[in-house]
Structures are given as C-alpha cells and as structure tokens.
Write a protein that holds these residues in place. Structure first.
Motif, PDB file in Angstrom:
ATOM      1  N   ILE A  23       0.844  -1.202   0.000  1.00 26.03           N
ATOM      2  CA  ILE A  23       0.000   0.000   0.000  1.00 26.03           C
ATOM      3  C   ILE A  23       0.878   1.249   0.000  1.00 26.03           C
ATOM      4  CG2 ILE A  23      -1.618   1.337   1.410  1.00 26.03           C
ATOM      5  CD1 ILE A  23      -2.836  -1.392   2.272  1.00 26.03           C
ATOM      6  N   LEU A  24       1.925   1.260   0.822  1.00 29.79           N
ATOM      7  CA  LEU A  24       2.840   2.408   0.856  1.00 29.79           C
ATOM      8  C   LEU A  24       3.536   2.617  -0.483  1.00 29.79           C
ATOM      9  CD1 LEU A  24       4.501   2.028   4.367  1.00 29.79           C
ATOM     10  CD2 LEU A  24       2.940   3.805   3.625  1.00 29.79           C
ATOM     11  N   ASN A  25       3.973   1.523  -1.101  1.00 33.35           N
ATOM     12  CA  ASN A  25       4.624   1.630  -2.407  1.00 33.35           C
ATOM     13  C   ASN A  25       3.668   2.182  -3.449  1.00 33.35           C
ATOM     14  OD1 ASN A  25       7.191   0.779  -1.693  1.00 33.35           O
ATOM     15  ND2 ASN A  25       6.710  -1.373  -2.024  1.00 33.35           N
ATOM     16  N   LEU A  26       2.412   1.768  -3.393  1.00 29.94           N
ATOM     17  CA  LEU A  26       1.407   2.278  -4.326  1.00 29.94           C
ATOM     18  C   LEU A  26       1.210   3.784  -4.130  1.00 29.94           C
ATOM     19  CD1 LEU A  26      -0.669   1.665  -6.523  1.00 29.94           C
ATOM     20  CD2 LEU A  26      -2.303   1.141  -4.718  1.00 29.94           C
ATOM     21  N   GLN A  27       1.145   4.213  -2.878  1.00 32.50           N
ATOM     22  CA  GLN A  27       0.990   5.639  -2.597  1.00 32.50           C
ATOM     23  C   GLN A  27       2.199   6.436  -3.091  1.00 32.50           C
ATOM     24  OE1 GLN A  27       0.357   5.584   1.640  1.00 32.50           O
ATOM     25  NE2 GLN A  27      -1.842   5.304   1.457  1.00 32.50           N
ATOM     26  N   LEU A  28       3.396   5.908  -2.878  1.00 38.37           N
ATOM     27  CA  LEU A  28       4.603   6.580  -3.354  1.00 38.37           C
ATOM     28  C   LEU A  28       4.642   6.641  -4.878  1.00 38.37           C
ATOM     29  CD1 LEU A  28       7.277   5.166  -0.883  1.00 38.37           C
ATOM     30  CD2 LEU A  28       6.375   7.496  -0.962  1.00 38.37           C
ATOM     31  N   ALA A  29       4.212   5.571  -5.527  1.00 40.62           N
ATOM     32  CA  ALA A  29       4.179   5.559  -6.995  1.00 40.62           C
ATOM     33  C   ALA A  29       3.194   6.590  -7.525  1.00 40.62           C
ATOM     34  CB  ALA A  29       3.816   4.162  -7.500  1.00 40.62           C
ATOM     35  N   ARG A  30       2.040   6.721  -6.869  1.00 43.84           N
ATOM     36  CA  ARG A  30       1.062   7.726  -7.289  1.00 43.84           C
ATOM     37  C   ARG A  30       1.626   9.134  -7.122  1.00 43.84           C
ATOM     38  NH1 ARG A  30      -4.296   5.117  -4.551  1.00 43.84           N
ATOM     39  NH2 ARG A  30      -4.676   3.544  -6.153  1.00 43.84           N
ATOM     40  N   ARG A  31       2.311   9.365  -6.006  1.00 43.54           N
ATOM     41  CA  ARG A  31       2.902  10.681  -5.756  1.00 43.54           C
ATOM     42  C   ARG A  31       3.972  10.993  -6.806  1.00 43.54           C
ATOM     43  NH1 ARG A  31       4.789  11.091   0.038  1.00 43.54           N
ATOM     44  NH2 ARG A  31       2.552  10.935   0.369  1.00 43.54           N
ATOM     45  N   ALA A  32       4.797  10.003  -7.135  1.00 45.02           N
ATOM     46  CA  ALA A  32       5.839  10.210  -8.151  1.00 45.02           C
ATOM     47  C   ALA A  32       5.215  10.469  -9.516  1.00 45.02           C
ATOM     48  CB  ALA A  32       6.766   8.994  -8.213  1.00 45.02           C
ATOM     49  N   ALA A  33       4.135   9.761  -9.845  1.00 44.19           N
ATOM     50  CA  ALA A  33       3.452   9.981 -11.122  1.00 44.19           C
ATOM     51  C   ALA A  33       2.867  11.387 -11.178  1.00 44.19           C
ATOM     52  CB  ALA A  33       2.369   8.934 -11.326  1.00 44.19           C
ATOM     53  N   PHE A  34       2.326  11.856 -10.070  1.00 48.45           N
ATOM     54  CA  PHE A  34       1.771  13.208 -10.028  1.00 48.45           C
ATOM     55  C   PHE A  34       2.870  14.241 -10.246  1.00 48.45           C
ATOM     56  CE2 PHE A  34       0.775  17.065  -7.573  1.00 48.45           C
ATOM     57  CZ  PHE A  34      -0.359  17.467  -8.251  1.00 48.45           C
ATOM     58  N   ARG A  35       3.995  14.074  -9.568  1.00 50.82           N
ATOM     59  CA  ARG A  35       5.115  15.011  -9.727  1.00 50.82           C
ATOM     60  C   ARG A  35       5.628  14.999 -11.162  1.00 50.82           C
ATOM     61  NH1 ARG A  35       8.310  13.570  -4.177  1.00 50.82           N
ATOM     62  NH2 ARG A  35       6.968  14.763  -2.792  1.00 50.82           N
ATOM     63  N   ARG A  36       5.701  13.817 -11.742  1.00 53.83           N
ATOM     64  CA  ARG A  36       6.162  13.695 -13.118  1.00 53.83           C
ATOM     65  C   ARG A  36       5.206  14.429 -14.059  1.00 53.83           C
ATOM     66  NH1 ARG A  36       8.714   8.524 -14.868  1.00 53.83           N
ATOM     67  NH2 ARG A  36       9.842   9.263 -16.655  1.00 53.83           N
ATOM     68  N   ALA A  37       3.906  14.284 -13.837  1.00 50.77           N
ATOM     69  CA  ALA A  37       2.913  14.960 -14.678  1.00 50.77           C
ATOM     70  C   ALA A  37       3.024  16.474 -14.529  1.00 50.77           C
ATOM     71  CB  ALA A  37       1.510  14.486 -14.325  1.00 50.77           C
TER      72      ALA A  37
END
Length: 169
Positions: A82-96
């Motif tokens: 769950i934590l990894n999923l949240q971190l991946a979403r945050r990284a995707a948002f920053r990338r966007a």
C-alpha cells in the motif's frame, strides 16, 4: 479461549474489528465484546465467523492460537505494498506536473519568438545615434540578445524533459 482466538486470528489476517464486523453484518461493538469475553457468538454466527476468518470452527474453539510468522510477514508486506502504491502515485503526479511545466516553458519561448517576428524586431539594425533611444535601445537589444541566445537552449532542454517525463504505456 474463544475470545483470545478470535482476536489473534483477526489480527493475523490483518483485519480491524470494524472490517470483521462489516463482513459479519454486525456492529463493531459486538466483535469487541467477543474479544473481551463479555459475550459469545451463537452457533450460526460462529460458522459465519469461521468463514469470514477462513479458519475452522475447531481452531476458533480450540487452544490459544499463536500468530505465525508467515501471517505477520504477510500483513507487513500488504502494508508495504500500500505504501509503495501511494509513493508511486505521488511520483506519477510530480512527473505529470513537471511534464506540463516543461510544455508551458516551450509554449512561452515559442510565443516570445512569435512576438519578435510579428513586431519585425530590428535586432541587428538599431540606430544608436539618437541619444534618447540609445539607452532604451541598448537595454532592449541586450534582452533580445539574451533571449535569442538562451531560448533555443532552454527550448531544447524543455523538449528533452517533455520526452523524459511523458507517460509510458
């Protein structure tokens, strides 16, 4: 023993009292009372409880259940997932955000070139003999010179950044 077993098995499955209550269609306080030994489930509810916990009734009624290391590791790995999923979403948002920021930089630079072209900028043919325009002309010439020299580099860097930050797949 039943109360201790219900609590130990529920925790080993990574369920909260509320989550187990929802599975059994009872209120959370009912689960709490069972785990504290203040009440016991009836036979039908005991069967439902064993199904919800994927545990035989005999285990629920038997001796104290010891939480196995495998169950504890499974619960930890689920939390890490769950934590990894949240971190991946945050990284995707920053990338966007970075992607769109770079697109905005490219648009700004192209708009600057368009303004210079439409204004027929006399970039190389300033008349510095008129004293009133000499200072203003020099400042504007310096700004145009910086823009003409730096904008292509910034445009190329932003274009590369857009390619690197685009969504893959």
């Amino acid at each position: 023993m039943l109360s201790e077993n219900i609590k130990a098995i529920r925790k080993s499955k990574g369920l909260s009292q509320q989550e187990l209550a929802v599975k059994l269609n009872v209120v959370r306080q009912t689960i709490s009372k069972w785990e504290q030994g203040l009440s016991v489930p009836d036979s039908d509810m005991l069967l439902s409880l064993s199904e919800a916990l994927a545990t035989p009734v005999s285990t629920l009624l038997g001796e104290t259940v010891v939480v196995s290391e495998a169950d504890a590791i499974k619960a930890i790995s689920e939390k890490l997932e769950i934590l990894n999923l949240q971190l991946a979403r945050r990284a995707a948002f920053r990338r966007a955000v970075l992607h769109w920021l770079l697109i905005a930089v490219c648009a700004f630079i192209l708009a600057g070139f368009a303004v210079l072209l439409t204004a027929n900028s006399p970039y190389l043919s300033w008349n510095y003999h008129d004293p009133e325009l000499a200072v203003a002309g020099t400042v504007l010439h310096a700004l145009e010179w910086l823009f003409i020299r730096l904008a292509p580099i910034a445009l190329a860097a932003a274009a590369v950044g857009i390619c690197l930050t685009r969504k893959k797949g």
